[in-house]
Design an enzyme around this catalytic site. Structure first.
Site, short mmCIF file in Angstrom:
data_model
loop_
_atom_site.label_atom_id
_atom_site.label_comp_id
_atom_site.label_asym_id
_atom_site.label_seq_id
_atom_site.Cartn_x
_atom_site.Cartn_y
_atom_site.Cartn_z
N ARG A 94 -12.18 128.45 47.15
CA ARG A 94 -12.61 128.85 45.81
C ARG A 94 -13.30 130.22 45.80
O ARG A 94 -13.19 130.96 44.84
CB ARG A 94 -13.57 127.80 45.23
N CYS A 133 -16.71 120.45 39.23
CA CYS A 133 -16.90 119.79 37.93
C CYS A 133 -18.26 120.09 37.32
O CYS A 133 -18.39 120.20 36.09
CB CYS A 133 -16.69 118.29 38.07
N SER A 162 -18.48 108.90 39.15
CA SER A 162 -17.05 109.17 39.35
C SER A 162 -16.83 110.51 40.03
O SER A 162 -15.79 110.73 40.64
CB SER A 162 -16.30 109.13 38.02
N LYS A 188 -22.33 125.22 45.37
CA LYS A 188 -21.15 125.46 44.54
C LYS A 188 -21.56 125.98 43.17
O LYS A 188 -20.96 126.94 42.65
CB LYS A 188 -20.33 124.17 44.40
N ARG A 218 -27.55 112.54 41.38
CA ARG A 218 -26.55 111.53 41.03
C ARG A 218 -27.25 110.40 40.26
O ARG A 218 -28.29 109.89 40.71
CB ARG A 218 -25.90 110.96 42.29
N HIS A 225 -20.98 114.57 33.22
CA HIS A 225 -22.11 115.25 33.87
C HIS A 225 -23.00 115.87 32.80
O HIS A 225 -22.55 116.73 32.03
CB HIS A 225 -21.61 116.35 34.81
N ASN A 305 -16.46 114.95 33.55
CA ASN A 305 -16.26 115.54 34.88
C ASN A 305 -14.88 115.32 35.47
O ASN A 305 -14.42 116.12 36.28
CB ASN A 305 -17.32 115.02 35.86
N THR A 306 -14.18 114.25 35.08
CA THR A 306 -12.84 114.06 35.64
C THR A 306 -11.75 114.64 34.74
O THR A 306 -10.63 114.89 35.19
CB THR A 306 -12.53 112.57 35.90
#
Length: 327
Positions: A94, A133, A162, A188, A218, A225, A305-306
């Protein structure tokens, strides 16, 4: 990703690949389908092949990759060398200087870094990445505030389980609990955001000089998120001005991009994961609780997030590749 691609107006699933242990099985046999809709019938009966360029039909225009980064770093270059264009959700490469890291509504022009990539690597194919994400959740709101001059940002994330994958966090760890650490996640957010907000002049990409600090947690939500963001800007910005800038921030005319990218709530207790994660079919960013603080501007933001943060982000990058003529 299959759930999003199966009804897509421009893309048709032509092949599915996986590890050697799944190769030769039907997708129904190989996959543990844990999505809230049935497996598409035609996809369910497709035979999974090995993840090897020799096993993929050569008339395939675009590959979507969501491999573990250790595998992606080995596999993805092989496909690019073989002439395939890859839109990848995997975290490897990335931050590579010649790999575009793209949120299409934020930095679509970075896609042209692929010309540099092809020249330097000698690839007929190409590799584009979408960010983490949690990075996707807050960077569009920062892009909306860029006109006021971004100086320093701190973000504290409240990330759904998730994001760790089905087996990522055990129920005994997360129920009645919050975990104030997610491995490599803070880095990140701090690095990817500077690349996404950077400028591309045709030969190289310059990172944004905004200072970003992150704290990642978390929490026991399934999807969505939620992030608390504190922003210092060069010029004063009122909550009303910030809200207007976010509301007016443009979307794109791509199938997976919502008409309005950022939904802004007036209510101080919104957005909330359970109530707001599926806005815009899960592709909107939502923001609220915008107020002044001793650190400048403070607000909350949320993304699925997914969907927006992973599978949907890769599909959207695929749509951008098509629009820009790279397929």
């Amino acid at each position: 990703m299959i759930q999003l691609l199966e009804p897509h107006p421009d893309f048709e699933i032509a092949a599915l690949t996986a590890s050697e242990s799944s190769a030769g099985k039907t997708y129904r046999q190989a996959a543990k389908w844990r999505v809230d809709s049935p497996i598409p019938a035609d996809v369910a009966e497709m035979t999974v092949t090995a993840t090897d360029p020799a096993e993929v039909p050569n008339d395939v225009d675009l590959l979507f990759s969501s491999l573990p980064s250790s595998i992606g770093s080995e596999v993805e270059p092989d496909f690019c060398e073989a002439g395939y264009v890859v839109s990848s959700n995997s975290s490897n490469a990335r931050m590579a200087e010649d790999v575009p890291l793209v949120i299409p509504e934020v930095n679509a022009d970075h896609i042209d870094l692929l010309e540099v990539q092809r020249d330097e690597r000698g690839w007929d194919g190409a590799l584009v990445k979408n960010p983490n994400c949690s990075t996707i959740t807050f960077v569009p709101t920062l892009a909306a505030l860029e006109e006021f001059g971004l100086q320093r940002v701190h973000v504290a994330t409240l990330q759904a389980v998730s994001g760790a994958g089905y087996d990522g966090v055990s129920s005994m760890e997360i129920i009645d609990n919050a975990i104030p650490y997610i491995g490599s996640e803070e880095d990140k957010l701090e690095t990817e955001s500077k690349k996404l907000l950077g400028t591309f002049e045709g030969a190289a990409l310059d990172l944004h000089d905004v200072e970003v600090g992150a704290s990642c947690n978390r929490i026991p939500t399934i999807d969505g998120h939620l992030e608390n963001v504190f922003v210092e800007t060069e010029s004063d910005v009122s909550p009303e001005e910030a809200a207007e800038a976010m509301r007016e921030y443009p979307g794109l005319d791509l199938p997976s991009s919502p008409g309005q990218l950022i939904e802004v709530f007036e209510e101080p207790d919104r957005p909330q994961p359970r109530l707001d994660r599926t806005l815009g079919d899960g592709m909107k960013i939502s923001a609220g609780g915008i107020r002044e603080s001793t650190f400048g501007l403070q607000y909350n933001c949320l993304a699925h997030n997914t969907m927006r943060g992973a599978a949907g982000a890769s599909v959207l990058n695929g749509e951008l590749l098509l629009e820009k003529g790279y397929l």
